[in-house]
Design a protein around this motif. Sequence first.
Motif, PDB file in Angstrom:
ATOM      1  N   LEU A 161      56.692 -77.507 -11.928  1.00 24.10           N
ATOM      2  CA  LEU A 161      57.313 -78.196 -10.794  1.00 24.10           C
ATOM      3  C   LEU A 161      57.196 -77.381  -9.513  1.00 24.10           C
ATOM      4  CD1 LEU A 161      60.560 -79.531 -12.539  1.00 24.10           C
ATOM      5  CD2 LEU A 161      58.522 -80.838 -11.941  1.00 24.10           C
ATOM      6  N   LEU A 162      57.202 -76.055  -9.659  1.00 21.94           N
ATOM      7  CA  LEU A 162      57.053 -75.190  -8.487  1.00 21.94           C
ATOM      8  C   LEU A 162      55.713 -75.446  -7.791  1.00 21.94           C
ATOM      9  CD1 LEU A 162      57.846 -72.799  -6.663  1.00 21.94           C
ATOM     10  CD2 LEU A 162      56.926 -71.273  -8.435  1.00 21.94           C
ATOM     11  N   TYR A 163      54.635 -75.456  -8.558  1.00 25.59           N
ATOM     12  CA  TYR A 163      53.319 -75.734  -7.969  1.00 25.59           C
ATOM     13  C   TYR A 163      53.260 -77.147  -7.403  1.00 25.59           C
ATOM     14  CZ  TYR A 163      51.108 -71.425  -9.596  1.00 25.59           C
ATOM     15  OH  TYR A 163      50.752 -70.112  -9.770  1.00 25.59           O
ATOM     16  N   TYR A 164      53.840 -78.077  -8.121  1.00 25.21           N
ATOM     17  CA  TYR A 164      53.836 -79.493  -7.739  1.00 25.21           C
ATOM     18  C   TYR A 164      54.547 -79.708  -6.401  1.00 25.21           C
ATOM     19  CZ  TYR A 164      54.928 -84.524  -8.540  1.00 25.21           C
ATOM     20  OH  TYR A 164      55.068 -85.885  -8.454  1.00 25.21           O
ATOM     21  N   GLN A 165      55.762 -79.166  -6.290  1.00 18.67           N
ATOM     22  CA  GLN A 165      56.551 -79.341  -5.070  1.00 18.67           C
ATOM     23  C   GLN A 165      55.956 -78.544  -3.903  1.00 18.67           C
ATOM     24  OE1 GLN A 165      58.960 -81.464  -4.701  1.00 18.67           O
ATOM     25  NE2 GLN A 165      59.364 -82.033  -6.828  1.00 18.67           N
ATOM     26  N   THR A 166      55.376 -77.388  -4.196  1.00 19.26           N
ATOM     27  CA  THR A 166      54.719 -76.603  -3.148  1.00 19.26           C
ATOM     28  C   THR A 166      53.562 -77.382  -2.548  1.00 19.26           C
ATOM     29  OG1 THR A 166      55.329 -74.505  -4.206  1.00 19.26           O
ATOM     30  CG2 THR A 166      53.496 -74.450  -2.648  1.00 19.26           C
ATOM     31  N   ALA A 167      52.781 -78.044  -3.397  1.00 17.03           N
ATOM     32  CA  ALA A 167      51.649 -78.843  -2.914  1.00 17.03           C
ATOM     33  C   ALA A 167      52.117 -79.955  -1.987  1.00 17.03           C
ATOM     34  CB  ALA A 167      50.879 -79.433  -4.099  1.00 17.03           C
ATOM     35  N   ILE A 213      66.952 -71.592  -7.421  1.00 18.70           N
ATOM     36  CA  ILE A 213      66.096 -71.361  -6.247  1.00 18.70           C
ATOM     37  C   ILE A 213      65.101 -72.511  -6.078  1.00 18.70           C
ATOM     38  CG2 ILE A 213      64.287 -69.867  -5.280  1.00 18.70           C
ATOM     39  CD1 ILE A 213      65.728 -67.493  -6.613  1.00 18.70           C
ATOM     40  N   LEU A 214      64.499 -72.927  -7.190  1.00 18.32           N
ATOM     41  CA  LEU A 214      63.525 -74.016  -7.140  1.00 18.32           C
ATOM     42  C   LEU A 214      64.139 -75.282  -6.549  1.00 18.32           C
ATOM     43  CD1 LEU A 214      60.795 -75.342  -7.872  1.00 18.32           C
ATOM     44  CD2 LEU A 214      61.736 -75.774 -10.156  1.00 18.32           C
ATOM     45  N   TYR A 215      65.322 -75.649  -7.030  1.00 22.14           N
ATOM     46  CA  TYR A 215      65.921 -76.912  -6.577  1.00 22.14           C
ATOM     47  C   TYR A 215      66.568 -76.802  -5.200  1.00 22.14           C
ATOM     48  CZ  TYR A 215      64.596 -79.597 -10.575  1.00 22.14           C
ATOM     49  OH  TYR A 215      63.836 -80.287 -11.484  1.00 22.14           O
ATOM     50  N   GLN A 216      66.886 -75.602  -4.751  1.00 17.33           N
ATOM     51  CA  GLN A 216      67.264 -75.445  -3.346  1.00 17.33           C
ATOM     52  C   GLN A 216      66.060 -75.775  -2.462  1.00 17.33           C
ATOM     53  OE1 GLN A 216      70.045 -72.001  -2.183  1.00 17.33           O
ATOM     54  NE2 GLN A 216      69.305 -71.379  -4.196  1.00 17.33           N
ATOM     55  N   TYR A 234      47.168 -75.613  -5.002  1.00 15.12           N
ATOM     56  CA  TYR A 234      48.428 -75.687  -5.745  1.00 15.12           C
ATOM     57  C   TYR A 234      48.544 -77.001  -6.520  1.00 15.12           C
ATOM     58  CZ  TYR A 234      50.146 -71.416  -3.586  1.00 15.12           C
ATOM     59  OH  TYR A 234      50.312 -70.108  -3.206  1.00 15.12           O
ATOM     60  N   ASN A 235      48.006 -78.059  -5.955  1.00  9.41           N
ATOM     61  CA  ASN A 235      48.081 -79.350  -6.619  1.00  9.41           C
ATOM     62  C   ASN A 235      47.253 -79.353  -7.905  1.00  9.41           C
ATOM     63  OD1 ASN A 235      49.159 -82.124  -6.281  1.00  9.41           O
ATOM     64  ND2 ASN A 235      47.002 -82.664  -6.395  1.00  9.41           N
ATOM     65  N   ASN A 236      46.055 -78.763  -7.852  1.00 10.46           N
ATOM     66  CA  ASN A 236      45.210 -78.690  -9.049  1.00 10.46           C
ATOM     67  C   ASN A 236      45.854 -77.831 -10.129  1.00 10.46           C
ATOM     68  OD1 ASN A 236      43.152 -80.336  -8.043  1.00 10.46           O
ATOM     69  ND2 ASN A 236      42.132 -78.627  -7.028  1.00 10.46           N
ATOM     70  N   LYS A 237      46.522 -76.748  -9.712  1.00 10.82           N
ATOM     71  CA  LYS A 237      47.233 -75.905 -10.673  1.00 10.82           C
ATOM     72  C   LYS A 237      48.370 -76.684 -11.332  1.00 10.82           C
ATOM     73  CE  LYS A 237      48.579 -71.962 -12.585  1.00 10.82           C
ATOM     74  NZ  LYS A 237      47.794 -71.289 -13.641  1.00 10.82           N
ATOM     75  N   ALA A 238      49.098 -77.455 -10.545  1.00  8.55           N
ATOM     76  CA  ALA A 238      50.197 -78.262 -11.093  1.00  8.55           C
ATOM     77  C   ALA A 238      49.667 -79.267 -12.113  1.00  8.55           C
ATOM     78  CB  ALA A 238      50.915 -78.994  -9.959  1.00  8.55           C
ATOM     79  N   LEU A 296      59.319 -74.073   1.458  1.00  7.13           N
ATOM     80  CA  LEU A 296      58.272 -73.126   1.065  1.00  7.13           C
ATOM     81  C   LEU A 296      58.789 -71.689   1.005  1.00  7.13           C
ATOM     82  CD1 LEU A 296      55.260 -74.640   3.023  1.00  7.13           C
ATOM     83  CD2 LEU A 296      55.519 -74.526   0.532  1.00  7.13           C
ATOM     84  N   ASP A 297      59.790 -71.355   1.821  1.00  9.24           N
ATOM     85  CA  ASP A 297      60.402 -70.026   1.746  1.00  9.24           C
ATOM     86  C   ASP A 297      61.041 -69.804   0.369  1.00  9.24           C
ATOM     87  OD1 ASP A 297      59.639 -69.357   4.312  1.00  9.24           O
ATOM     88  OD2 ASP A 297      61.551 -69.944   5.222  1.00  9.24           O
ATOM     89  N   TYR A 298      61.756 -70.817  -0.114  1.00 12.09           N
ATOM     90  CA  TYR A 298      62.352 -70.725  -1.452  1.00 12.09           C
ATOM     91  C   TYR A 298      61.266 -70.619  -2.513  1.00 12.09           C
ATOM     92  CZ  TYR A 298      67.087 -71.858   0.147  1.00 12.09           C
ATOM     93  OH  TYR A 298      68.328 -71.821   0.745  1.00 12.09           O
ATOM     94  N   PHE A 299      60.230 -71.448  -2.386  1.00 14.22           N
ATOM     95  CA  PHE A 299      59.169 -71.453  -3.395  1.00 14.22           C
ATOM     96  C   PHE A 299      58.436 -70.118  -3.435  1.00 14.22           C
ATOM     97  CE2 PHE A 299      58.820 -76.302  -2.526  1.00 14.22           C
ATOM     98  CZ  PHE A 299      59.941 -76.527  -3.320  1.00 14.22           C
ATOM     99  N   GLN A 300      58.223 -69.504  -2.265  1.00  8.07           N
ATOM    100  CA  GLN A 300      57.534 -68.218  -2.223  1.00  8.07           C
ATOM    101  C   GLN A 300      58.325 -67.143  -2.955  1.00  8.07           C
ATOM    102  OE1 GLN A 300      54.338 -67.759  -1.016  1.00  8.07           O
ATOM    103  NE2 GLN A 300      54.632 -65.837  -2.142  1.00  8.07           N
ATOM    104  N   THR A 301      59.648 -67.237  -2.887  1.00  8.35           N
ATOM    105  CA  THR A 301      60.500 -66.295  -3.631  1.00  8.35           C
ATOM    106  C   THR A 301      60.168 -66.329  -5.116  1.00  8.35           C
ATOM    107  OG1 THR A 301      62.301 -66.577  -2.045  1.00  8.35           O
ATOM    108  CG2 THR A 301      62.889 -65.695  -4.197  1.00  8.35           C
ATOM    109  N   LEU A 302      59.921 -67.530  -5.628  1.00  6.18           N
ATOM    110  CA  LEU A 302      59.603 -67.675  -7.049  1.00  6.18           C
ATOM    111  C   LEU A 302      58.181 -67.220  -7.356  1.00  6.18           C
ATOM    112  CD1 LEU A 302      61.337 -71.086  -7.853  1.00  6.18           C
ATOM    113  CD2 LEU A 302      62.204 -68.764  -8.184  1.00  6.18           C
ATOM    114  N   PHE A 303      57.251 -67.468  -6.435  1.00  5.31           N
ATOM    115  CA  PHE A 303      55.883 -66.970  -6.644  1.00  5.31           C
ATOM    116  C   PHE A 303      55.857 -65.441  -6.672  1.00  5.31           C
ATOM    117  CE2 PHE A 303      54.503 -71.215  -4.905  1.00  5.31           C
ATOM    118  CZ  PHE A 303      53.863 -71.627  -6.079  1.00  5.31           C
TER     119      PHE A 303
END
Length: 415
Positions: free
Chosen positions: A190-196, A154-157, A211-215, A171-178
Amino acid sequence: MNTDESKLKAALIRKRRIELNWKQEAFAKSLPMANSSFSEMERGMRPITEELYKNIANKLKLPTLTTEWLKEQRFLMDLIKEKLYFCDYKEACSLYKDLQFKDELLNNSILFLEYNLTSFIYNVTFSNNKETKKVKYLKKYIDCLDNTQIYQFILYQGILEKNLHHPSKALDYFQTLFDNPYSINYFVDLLYYQTAICLIQIGHLALAHKYNNKAENLFKENDNFKRAAFSQMHEAIIYTHENHPTEAGKIYEKLLKTYSQYLTDQDINIILSNAGNNYVNATQYDKAQNIYKQLKPGWQNIPEIFYGIAWTLLQTDQHDKLDEFLKYSKQYPKNKFIKDMLEIINLQRKPNNEKEIETKLKACEKYLNREGSSEGMIFIYEQLIQYYETRSIVKQVKYLKKLNELNKRGMQYEQ
């Protein structure tokens, strides 16, 4: 045999049978076995005895592989993902090449899904978007993936969609993981990083900060200082987009002092490219020149730097140096956008080229829209606005509106 291994063997049998053009009924009859029973077995709904699996494997010409060999390949694939996480791309490439030598064996083993997932992750990392076929392939067998593999998939999609300039889809894919009740070490970083990155691209800058600070904090916890450095670079990019170039400049200066020991020359050039664009966008050309003086060997591999240097030379009236630089730049490969930008910069310092400049700018707008790329649009719109304003043509209002829709996003080169 555990449940996961049984499901993988069932999936492998189904895949291999189809590849060899065996009809299900004919293959079941050859065993011999009732077609209904074989169908249930292929769908993972019926256990496969060791004796039956050996018989099927022989008919399907599946290789005999030891438990130790399979364990070694699993370790190798995990190691490739780890090297990609730590940005050790040279080692990851070397390990992946070793893996590819075993392509046929892996594709005909119970590791075939893990192998295809690793290939997918590897190619998405290097923006090889031709690997979109792997998405359909992995989705076909998604019920055979474990929780870790599904999380990675899911992350890499999402990352693939980001690479294709579809940040909202990503972001739809990333939200699934959140929304998941669990996270996976390294991959949640990487999820936080790519979301940022996606939030920067769509202009949601307050959330991007969060999200960037969390990453960055997660990367530091895992001693991934290179990724932490790039998180700080993204933080500086956010400040640039918020029209705070001085704050952005402080971040660039700090991160180079803090993380330079962990960065290659090319990493530093990427950071300096963004730092230069920060000052170019702020029309602080003296500071931009100081940034470009710090470039390391190999900077010519980053096309955006050619735009930044040329624009700085134009705005500081260094026409002789600009002539020399444009001539020098011709020997290095550049994408269509950067080539057009350099041509427009060249035209702007010569009289009676206004109509040609307008035509070129509108052509750039057209192909950038077609490609779904917003990175260069701010330059195009600003130039068109300036062109129409100096001629008191009302078309400028149209481009002012478009510029606002981009949330003042500028060019960026992210890792």
